[in-house]
Design a protein around this motif. Structure first.
Motif, short mmCIF file in Angstrom:
data_model
loop_
_atom_site.label_atom_id
_atom_site.label_comp_id
_atom_site.label_asym_id
_atom_site.label_seq_id
_atom_site.Cartn_x
_atom_site.Cartn_y
_atom_site.Cartn_z
N GLN A 8 0.76 -1.12 -0.01
CA GLN A 8 0.23 -0.05 0.00
C GLN A 8 0.89 1.21 -0.03
N ASN A 9 2.08 1.01 0.61
CA ASN A 9 3.06 2.26 0.33
C ASN A 9 4.16 2.23 -0.75
N ASP A 10 3.73 1.32 -1.84
CA ASP A 10 4.44 1.31 -3.07
C ASP A 10 5.86 0.67 -2.83
N LEU A 11 6.09 -0.03 -1.82
CA LEU A 11 7.26 -0.70 -1.50
C LEU A 11 7.22 -2.25 -1.45
N PRO A 12 7.59 -2.72 -2.82
CA PRO A 12 7.45 -4.13 -3.14
C PRO A 12 8.42 -4.90 -2.28
N VAL A 13 7.62 -6.17 -1.55
CA VAL A 13 8.57 -6.98 -0.87
C VAL A 13 8.71 -8.21 -1.70
N THR A 14 10.13 -8.47 -1.98
CA THR A 14 10.66 -9.66 -2.67
C THR A 14 11.25 -10.55 -1.66
N ARG A 15 11.46 -10.26 -0.53
CA ARG A 15 12.00 -11.13 0.69
C ARG A 15 11.44 -11.01 1.84
N ALA A 16 11.05 -12.02 2.57
CA ALA A 16 10.62 -11.91 3.93
C ALA A 16 10.89 -13.12 4.89
N ALA A 17 11.32 -12.66 5.94
CA ALA A 17 11.96 -13.67 6.73
C ALA A 17 11.82 -13.41 8.33
N TYR A 18 11.55 -14.25 9.09
CA TYR A 18 11.44 -14.41 10.41
C TYR A 18 13.01 -14.81 11.13
N TYR A 19 13.69 -13.84 11.87
CA TYR A 19 14.75 -14.32 12.57
C TYR A 19 14.52 -14.84 14.08
N SER A 20 14.92 -15.91 14.39
CA SER A 20 14.67 -16.72 15.60
C SER A 20 16.16 -16.22 16.42
N PHE A 21 16.22 -15.76 17.52
CA PHE A 21 17.34 -15.44 18.33
C PHE A 21 17.95 -16.70 18.93
N GLU A 22 16.96 -17.55 19.26
CA GLU A 22 17.41 -18.84 19.96
C GLU A 22 17.77 -19.93 18.89
N ASN A 23 16.98 -20.05 17.98
CA ASN A 23 17.49 -20.85 16.75
C ASN A 23 18.85 -20.43 16.17
N ARG A 24 19.15 -19.36 16.29
CA ARG A 24 20.26 -18.61 15.29
C ARG A 24 20.17 -18.75 13.85
N ARG A 25 18.90 -18.48 13.57
CA ARG A 25 18.79 -18.72 11.83
C ARG A 25 17.56 -17.78 11.35
N TYR A 26 17.57 -17.58 10.05
CA TYR A 26 16.28 -17.27 9.54
C TYR A 26 15.64 -18.13 9.03
N HIS A 27 14.21 -18.02 8.80
CA HIS A 27 13.37 -18.54 8.38
C HIS A 27 12.49 -17.86 7.29
N PHE A 28 12.93 -18.20 5.98
CA PHE A 28 12.24 -17.40 4.90
C PHE A 28 10.93 -17.78 4.50
N VAL A 29 9.93 -16.64 4.69
CA VAL A 29 8.59 -16.85 4.05
C VAL A 29 8.55 -16.77 2.53
N LEU A 30 9.52 -15.86 2.14
CA LEU A 30 9.55 -15.48 0.63
C LEU A 30 11.04 -14.96 0.30
N GLY A 31 11.64 -15.55 -0.83
CA GLY A 31 12.61 -14.99 -1.40
C GLY A 31 13.91 -15.63 -1.03
N SER A 32 13.92 -16.77 -0.42
CA SER A 32 14.91 -17.66 0.12
C SER A 32 15.61 -18.20 -1.35
N PRO A 33 16.94 -18.33 -1.29
CA PRO A 33 17.46 -19.20 -2.45
C PRO A 33 17.29 -20.54 -2.11
N LYS A 34 17.06 -20.96 -1.03
CA LYS A 34 16.94 -22.45 -1.06
C LYS A 34 15.59 -22.92 -0.62
N THR A 35 15.02 -22.69 0.71
CA THR A 35 13.77 -23.12 1.00
C THR A 35 12.80 -21.90 1.51
N ASN A 36 11.67 -21.98 1.17
CA ASN A 36 10.77 -20.87 1.69
C ASN A 36 9.41 -21.57 2.40
N MET A 37 8.65 -21.04 3.19
CA MET A 37 7.61 -21.72 3.83
C MET A 37 6.45 -21.93 3.04
#
Length: 921
Positions: A836-865
């Motif tokens: 809505q603010n004309d900011l296209p999202v091409t990657r989206a991810a959660y970062y888990s401090f305890e797991n120490r890794r990114y969990h990609f919803v969108l835009g990962s080169p390997k695996t997305n949710m």
């Protein structure tokens, strides 16, 4: 029963007294005597218990007073204290345990009255352990010397003279009197003895149930049927094996069937709330005013506090300050009050009154824990009670218990004076005068390893108190106590082998293998009790259950050897009103209600069965003004409905929770201590990264705000400094936070952020930082609705924007995002807000401090949710939910269940909502 013919024949003779094994049996026959007598009144002193008979008719030649429990307890304490410093006992207290004398106080105290039998054992058992014999002889000799110097005597040690005066006595059932053999040769030819019947009454039977609850319920129903049939409660007696364990279940069943029970069961004084409050007070001071013990004291509803609100406010401040209690050199409770002042008293508590209350309470509790004499302890307890307790809230019986406990301190003080005098002579078992400074100014001894309060508490745990009868009802007695009573109906339940076993040991200081070569060491009384019980009533019924809560049961051997008829119990005898109630709900039948059922239906009629005037879980609000006022609480300054991702999630999962938590601001008060608050810990993590990335974004030395791997060590030093400043500020706002806890918080945050830096340099090094804690808003489809959100971090990548959301540990699973009824709406909500603010999202991810890794919803080169199509459907679903939320709030619709089943497991409003317990129809 023929045994009582002697009583009937002599009840009119004023010079004949009747003696029974227990005081309760004597009272029973005293009340029933008028029924079989021509006299209009009978003196109470003609019906005596065995103990009362000994006090009035047996005269001991020794001068002085008989020893009591208080004397024995304090003598043993002093004796064992001396032994802890100069061990001479070898066997009964091994030297390695000599410094823990309090462990042996109670068992040795029980042995003192029978230690005179040690000499008889030595003569009959030459191989008896020499060390053990020497220990017991030393204890016995020292005790005798103490008694002599204190002008006391132990009744069992001497041979009394029988002095009946001008009265004659009839003693019933001497076989059941534990110490009758000690006086048998003195009394046998001088009083009339009425023995226990030699066999179980012919025709007696025992009913066998499968389980103990079945047995109890059947007996309760049978007694209730007798009362309904016109029988008087005084004509019924219930005797219970192991009554102390079964009392709660009996009370519960009796209440269900309107059965009035009158329990004749003593409990140790230490178990009553009126005395336990002092133990709670002592424990609070003894543990350094720990949060756990202070909560047990201040939040106890059975304590009649004068200022209960101040008690709860003090605990509330401690919980807010997250203190575990006071620490060495630091009064954290006082600091929690001061912290409230520094933070401008957000709870609006009377801090000055709380401070004065705590200061006075702390002083009183410290005095109780530090006393060195029983008179001083009594003064401290009385002062504490006067300052903090409203004793007018106690009923007459509760005041009596309270006073009885206070009076016991006088008994201990008198005993302590005797022990102190004995010690001062240098004869305290070892011929050594107590060290200087161990004498209190009042003459009472300063305690060694065991202070005054625990000695008093141990004494209370030995003193049984039987509350007086609160209301007439069916008398309930423990097994053995009611033997010899003769009501019209007598029920004996839990009459199994284990519950009716009663064995006397003449030499309790011997082990089993040491008794093998001795005769008359054990006397079994259970058979005699059962034989007498079979005659104790016109209608006597025995029963037991094959299984109770601890074991499988067998019948007593006497039931088998004497041919007692054993019958299987066939279900419940009278109709069970609670079974009829169940059928009534199904078939609509009517039936007579018990009182408890009447109360239950009356409560239900005004509660769960009553139609609510406003039931927001099922009904739309009908008041337009109320609907408008509630909706206005979500408006912004431009009169537009403000919806955030969190608000949308809560409303979608449970509109009722949204109504109460967000609009009505109803929350549950927590009284569980939390050392590190999860929300505050997460805020520190977010703040640390916000400062770090804001500085990176504003630093001209960075190429377009990108992280540079060559500056890793600089970033690490920068992060450590940020964490140090944040945690210092956090601790300044919470002065009651203990140093080890604050240090652990700082260490943990630093560890997680440094680990994040390594992941960030590897995963996001090619992206430019656009902002941290980015605030966005946009209009929804309805022009009077605005969407708002705070995005944890926003990066710029080669094709668009990367949206990052921080999580401490758990991240939404695929099913939470892309199922038919998604539970997590935050990420698709933010992506929609970006679009809505004309900011296209091409990657989206959660970062888990305890797991120490990114969990990609969108835009990962390997695996997305999920796939882009699934994400697009999720975004469309969010847009539809926004429209639905806007519409339902404007209509006052906060009903539950119309948008799918809600998960109530983590909700704190279940006690208000009660949707899991509601019935429709």
């Amino acid at each position: 029963m023929e045994s009582f013919e002697s009583l009937r024949n002599n009840v009119d003779n004023p010079n004949i007294c009747f003696v029974f094994p227990s005081e309760l049996t004597a009272r029973f026959w005293c009340k029933h005597a008028l029924r079989i007598s021509s006299r209009k009144s009978i003196p109470l002193h003609r019906f005596l218990s065995w103990d009362q008979f000994k006090e009035s008719c047996l005269v001991f030649p020794e001068a002085g007073r008989p020893a009591n429990r208080a004397v024995r307890l304090l003598f043993l304490h002093e004796f064992l204290e001396q032994n802890s410093r100069h061990p001479r006992l070898r066997q009964i207290i091994p030297r390695r345990y000599a410094r823990e004398p309090h462990v042996f106080l109670e068992p040795l105290e029980r042995l003192l009255p029978v230690l005179h039998r040690v000499e008889a054992v030595r003569k009959r058992l030459p191989r008896f352990s020499r060390d053990k014999l020497d220990d017991l002889k030393l204890l016995y000799t020292t005790y005798r010397e103490f008694l002599q110097k204190s002008q006391l005597f132990e009744p069992n040690y001497g041979r009394p003279q029988f002095s009946p005066g001008d009265r004659s006595y009839i003693l019933f059932f001497p076989e059941l009197i534990e110490d009758f053999s000690e006086f048998a040769d003195l009394l046998t030819d001088r009083i009339e003895l009425i023995p226990v019947p030699g066999i179980i009454r012919p025709g007696s039977s025992v009913r066998v149930f499968e389980t103990l609850p079945e047995e109890i319920r059947a007996t309760v129903q049978r007694m209730a049927a007798l009362l309904d049939g016109g029988s008087d409660a005084s004509e019924i007696i219930l005797t219970v094996g192991n009554l102390g364990e079964l009392e709660p279940l009996l009370r519960q069943e009796a209440e269900l069937f309107d059965l009035p029970l009158d329990f004749h069961l003593g409990r140790p004084l230490s178990e009553f709330p009126q005395t336990r409050l002092f133990y709670k007070a002592y424990s609070a001071a003894e543990t350094g005013f720990s949060l756990q013990t202070m909560k047990a004291l201040l939040l106890c509803r059975s304590i009649p506090w004068k200022q209960e609100r101040l008690c709860r406010a003090l605990v509330r401040l401690a919980l807010d300050g997250r203190i575990p209690g006071n620490t060495a050199g630091m009064d954290n409770w006082a600091l929690s009050i001061e912290s409230g002042r520094r933070n401008r008293n957000p709870r609006k508590l009377p801090l000055s009154r709380i401070s004065g209350f705590y200061s006075t309470l702390k002083q009183h509790l410290s005095d109780i824990a530090a006393v060195v004499g029983f008179a001083e302890l009594k003064a401290c307890l009385v002062a504490f009670s006067a300052a903090f307790l409203d004793l007018t809230q106690l009923n007459e019986e509760e005041v009596k218990i309270f006073q009885f406990a206070m009076d016991s301190l006088d008994e201990l003080e008198r005993a302590d004076e005797l022990v102190a005098s004995w010690r001062a002579t240098g004869d305290a078992g070892y011929g050594q005068v107590a060290p200087a400074g161990r004498m209190h100014s009042t003459g009472a001894a300063r305690r060694g390893q065991i202070p005054v309060f625990p000695l008093w508490w141990m004494y209370l745990s030995q003193r049984l108190y039987v509350p007086r009868r609160s209301a007439p009802g069916i008398s309930v007695y423990p097994f053995r106590v009611s033997a010899g009573m003769q009501p019209k109906h007598h029920y004996l339940i839990n009459a199994s082998q284990a519950a009716t076993s009663h064995t006397l040991r003449r030499y309790p200081f011997l082990k089993l293998h040491e008794e093998q070569h001795l005769s008359d060491v054990r006397r079994e009384l259970s058979t005699a009790h059962l034989q007498l019980y079979s005659y104790s009533g016109d209608d006597v019924m025995f029963s037991y259950a094959r299984r109770d809560y601890q074991r499988s049961n067998l019948p007593p051997p006497a039931f088998l050897t004497q041919g007692l008829s054993i019958a299987e119990a066939s279900g419940l005898d009278p109709a069970d009103a609670y079974e009829l109630e169940r059928k009534a709900w199904i078939d609509g039948n009517s039936f007579p209600l018990h009182t408890l059922q009447h109360v239950g239906y009356a409560s239900a009629a005004i509660g769960c069965l009553r139609t609510r005037e406003i039931d927001t879980t099922k009904q739309i609000l009908q008041d337009p003004l109320l609907t408008q006022v509630l909706g206005q609480r979500l408006w912004d300054d431009e009169n537009r409905l403000r919806i955030s991702a969190t608000a949308l999630e809560i409303f979608s999962l449970c509109p009722f929770q949204f109504l109460f938590e967000r609009l009505l601001e109803v929350s549950a008060e927590e009284y569980e201590p939390t050392m590190i608050d999860a929300i505050e810990f997460g805020q520190l993590l977010h703040s640390g990264l916000d400062v770090f990335f804001t500085n990176i974004h504003a630093d001209d030395a960075h190429d377009q705000g990108m992280l540079l791997s060559g500056r890793r060590e600089e970033y690490r030093r920068h992060l450590k400094g940020i964490v140090s400043r944040l945690c210092s500020g956090y601790q300044r706002k919470r002065p009651t936070l203990l140093a080890p806890i604050s240090a652990e918080i700082q260490r943990r945050i630093e560890e997680l952020l440094l680990a994040f830096l390594e992941v960030e340099l590897e995963t996001m090094a090619d992206e430019r930082i656009e902002g941290s804690e980015v605030r966005l808003k946009a209009l929804a489809a309805d022009p009077d609705t605005v969407l708002v959100g705070y995005i944890d971090r926003l990066n710029r990548n080669a094709t668009g924007y990367t949206l990052i959301d921080y999580k401490k540990k758990h991240v939404p699973a695929r099913g939470d995002l892309f199922s038919e009824e998604p539970r997590s709406l935050q990420m698709p909500f933010y992506i929609h807000l970006m679009e809505q603010n004309d900011l296209p999202v091409t990657r989206a991810a959660y970062y888990s401090f305890e797991n120490r890794r990114y969990h990609f919803v969108l835009g990962s080169p390997k695996t997305n949710m999920g796939t882009p199509e699934e994400l697009r459907r999720s975004i469309e679903g969010v847009k539809q939910r926004i429209v639905t939320m806007r519409k339902r709030i404007s209509e006052g619709d906060y009903r539950i269940g119309i948008s799918g089943a809600a998960d109530c497991s983590g909700c704190r409003l279940r006690e208000i909502c009660r949707s899991e317990y509601a019935t429709d129809g």
